[in-house]
Design a protein around this motif. Structure first.
Motif, mmCIF file in Angstrom:
data_model
loop_
_atom_site.group_PDB
_atom_site.id
_atom_site.type_symbol
_atom_site.label_atom_id
_atom_site.label_comp_id
_atom_site.label_asym_id
_atom_site.label_seq_id
_atom_site.Cartn_x
_atom_site.Cartn_y
_atom_site.Cartn_z
ATOM 1 N N GLN A 160 42.560 41.074 -46.633
ATOM 2 C CA GLN A 160 43.296 39.794 -46.065
ATOM 3 C C GLN A 160 42.135 38.792 -45.767
ATOM 4 N N SER A 161 40.885 39.337 -45.382
ATOM 5 C CA SER A 161 39.935 38.353 -45.319
ATOM 6 C C SER A 161 38.873 37.875 -46.291
ATOM 7 N N SER A 162 39.421 38.393 -47.606
ATOM 8 C CA SER A 162 38.574 38.507 -48.683
ATOM 9 C C SER A 162 38.954 37.527 -49.782
ATOM 10 N N LEU A 163 39.387 36.441 -49.284
ATOM 11 C CA LEU A 163 39.919 35.235 -50.043
ATOM 12 C C LEU A 163 38.666 34.687 -50.771
ATOM 13 N N ALA A 164 37.652 34.634 -50.014
ATOM 14 C CA ALA A 164 36.274 33.850 -50.549
ATOM 15 C C ALA A 164 35.950 34.184 -51.564
ATOM 16 N N PRO A 165 35.501 35.542 -51.802
ATOM 17 C CA PRO A 165 34.984 36.018 -53.000
ATOM 18 C C PRO A 165 35.955 35.949 -54.150
ATOM 19 N N ILE A 166 37.246 36.390 -53.964
ATOM 20 C CA ILE A 166 38.403 36.346 -54.792
ATOM 21 C C ILE A 166 38.425 34.753 -55.495
ATOM 22 N N ALA A 167 38.417 33.989 -54.616
ATOM 23 C CA ALA A 167 38.734 32.440 -54.874
ATOM 24 C C ALA A 167 37.757 31.736 -55.431
ATOM 25 N N ARG A 168 36.577 32.183 -55.325
ATOM 26 C CA ARG A 168 35.093 31.355 -55.890
ATOM 27 C C ARG A 168 35.382 30.634 -57.087
ATOM 28 N N PRO A 169 35.634 31.487 -58.184
ATOM 29 C CA PRO A 169 35.528 30.753 -59.415
ATOM 30 C C PRO A 169 36.892 29.765 -59.720
ATOM 31 N N HIS A 170 37.795 30.131 -58.818
ATOM 32 C CA HIS A 170 39.013 29.296 -59.120
ATOM 33 C C HIS A 170 38.619 27.733 -58.220
ATOM 34 N N LEU A 171 38.032 27.914 -57.101
ATOM 35 C CA LEU A 171 37.555 26.946 -56.299
ATOM 36 C C LEU A 171 36.741 25.935 -57.376
ATOM 37 N N ASP A 172 35.870 26.484 -57.914
ATOM 38 C CA ASP A 172 34.856 25.752 -58.913
ATOM 39 C C ASP A 172 35.921 25.073 -60.051
ATOM 40 N N ARG A 173 36.621 25.880 -60.459
ATOM 41 C CA ARG A 173 37.356 25.136 -61.479
ATOM 42 C C ARG A 173 38.142 24.047 -60.928
ATOM 43 N N LEU A 174 38.988 24.072 -59.778
ATOM 44 C CA LEU A 174 39.672 23.036 -59.302
ATOM 45 C C LEU A 174 38.868 21.845 -58.830
ATOM 46 N N SER A 175 37.664 22.229 -58.361
ATOM 47 C CA SER A 175 36.925 21.093 -57.973
ATOM 48 C C SER A 175 36.295 20.188 -59.396
ATOM 49 N N SER A 176 36.165 21.341 -60.187
ATOM 50 C CA SER A 176 35.474 20.417 -61.534
ATOM 51 C C SER A 176 36.673 19.477 -62.217
ATOM 52 N N GLU B 97 37.368 15.952 -56.330
ATOM 53 C CA GLU B 97 37.523 15.693 -55.062
ATOM 54 C C GLU B 97 37.100 17.037 -54.156
ATOM 55 N N THR B 98 37.085 16.893 -53.020
ATOM 56 C CA THR B 98 36.841 17.952 -51.846
ATOM 57 C C THR B 98 38.033 18.955 -51.867
ATOM 58 N N VAL B 99 37.553 20.470 -52.010
ATOM 59 C CA VAL B 99 38.452 21.206 -52.080
ATOM 60 C C VAL B 99 38.238 22.298 -51.031
ATOM 61 N N HIS B 100 39.128 22.494 -50.147
ATOM 62 C CA HIS B 100 39.064 23.742 -49.186
ATOM 63 C C HIS B 100 39.870 24.920 -49.491
ATOM 64 N N LEU B 101 39.202 25.896 -48.992
ATOM 65 C CA LEU B 101 39.955 27.171 -48.819
ATOM 66 C C LEU B 101 40.206 27.538 -47.409
ATOM 67 N N ALA B 102 41.288 27.847 -46.838
ATOM 68 C CA ALA B 102 41.552 28.014 -45.327
ATOM 69 C C ALA B 102 42.451 29.204 -45.354
ATOM 70 N N LYS C 280 34.375 25.845 -49.262
ATOM 71 C CA LYS C 280 34.559 24.176 -49.446
ATOM 72 C C LYS C 280 33.688 24.027 -50.753
ATOM 73 N N ARG C 281 34.468 23.107 -51.523
ATOM 74 C CA ARG C 281 33.614 22.411 -52.453
ATOM 75 C C ARG C 281 33.438 20.892 -52.247
ATOM 76 N N ASN C 282 32.563 20.324 -52.112
ATOM 77 C CA ASN C 282 32.162 18.975 -51.913
ATOM 78 C C ASN C 282 32.809 18.168 -53.216
ATOM 79 N N ALA C 283 33.069 16.786 -53.040
ATOM 80 C CA ALA C 283 33.443 15.902 -54.111
ATOM 81 C C ALA C 283 32.322 15.597 -54.809
#
Length: 268
Positions: A81-97, A101-106, A118-121
């Motif tokens: 339940q707390s492991s979203l960060a490592p799972i989501a990392r490549p997907h946040l990169d893709r969304l950010s690209s 804009e700024t992308v948040h995972l919470a 977080k990925r900055n804009a």
């Protein structure tokens, strides 16, 4: 038994559990007693309770205590339940690209929002959120969308823990106002932050849901009123939804890693 007494018993049992864990190996009662603040009879009773509940295992042939399978199972669930960060990392990169804009995972931390990643804009925007920071749930897009998808029975207790501080003129400051907003969010499938937490900062947020509808977290794209609009952010809902769904699917197939091993996913 009084609540305080019950809490004290639980605390003692957890201390005994920590003591076994601290050795990092099967450990005998005599070794535990040497390091325990509790009398022999009390420590023995605590250990027996932990064994009976599956939190510890007792190896009779060696006379040693080890961590129990129930504890491993609970740790697996907590880790997943707390492991979203490592799972989501490549997907946040893709969304950010894709969005620039700024992308948040919470995730929800009790009644508040924990910004997990977080990925900055492309053009840096100064805002409150940072990975590891905790923010209010009632006036942020990620917070509202997670609240909206929780079981109805959980909502009153969580609303009772909100501060209801008015950050901007748009902040919802009463449980009734937020309840109405949550109903709207659930009906349309996403939430906005319409300058509710910080002036000039807007976002669209979607939930990350398990296959059973449980709230795993939330994903948002955040910008400023000088750069875009809520209507424009709404246009990003399909791509955000696709990525949120992918993160959820991968989170549910994540396997608890063995010590020293890299996390791996279960085979489909």
């Amino acid at each position: 038994m009084a609540a305080g007494s019950s809490d004290g018993t639980v605390a003692k049992a957890l201390e005994a559990l920590d003591l076994v864990a601290a050795f990092g190996r099967p450990v005998r009662f005599s070794d535990l007693l040497e390091h325990s603040p509790y009398p022999k009879a009390t420590l023995y009773r605590l250990l027996q309770t932990l064994v009976s509940q599956g939190m510890l295992a007792y190896e009779a042939d060696r006379g040693c205590y080890t961590m129990g399978i129930r504890l491993v199972r609970l740790a697996h669930v907590a880790w997943a339940q707390s492991s979203l960060a490592p799972i989501a990392r490549p997907h946040l990169d893709r969304l950010s690209s894709e969005v620039g804009e700024t992308v948040h995972l919470a995730q929800l931390d009790h009644a508040q929002v924990l910004y997990v990643d977080k990925r900055n804009a492309r053009e840096t925007v100064h805002m409150y959120s940072q990975a590891g920071k905790v923010g209010p749930a009632y006036c942020t897009g990620v917070g509202k969308v997670m609240l909206a998808y929780l079981p109805d029975a959980q909502i009153p207790a969580l609303l009772a823990q909100q501060s209801w501080h008015r950050f901007t003129d748009n902040t919802l400051t009463t449980p009734d106002a937020l309840q109405a907003e949550l109903a709207t969010i659930r009906a349309r499938g996403f939430a906005f932050d319409a300058e509710e937490h910080e002036p000039g900062i807007i976002c669209v947020a979607l939930p990350i849901l398990s296959s059973r509808g449980g709230v795993l977290g939330a994903l948002s794209v955040t910008s400023t009123t000088s750069r875009t609009s809520l209507d424009a952010l709404e246009g990003l809902v399909p791509v955000i939804s696709d990525i949120a769904r992918t993160i959820a699917q991968e989170a549910e197939t994540w396997r608890f890693p063995e010590e020293g091993a890299h996390p791996i996913r279960k085979k489909a």
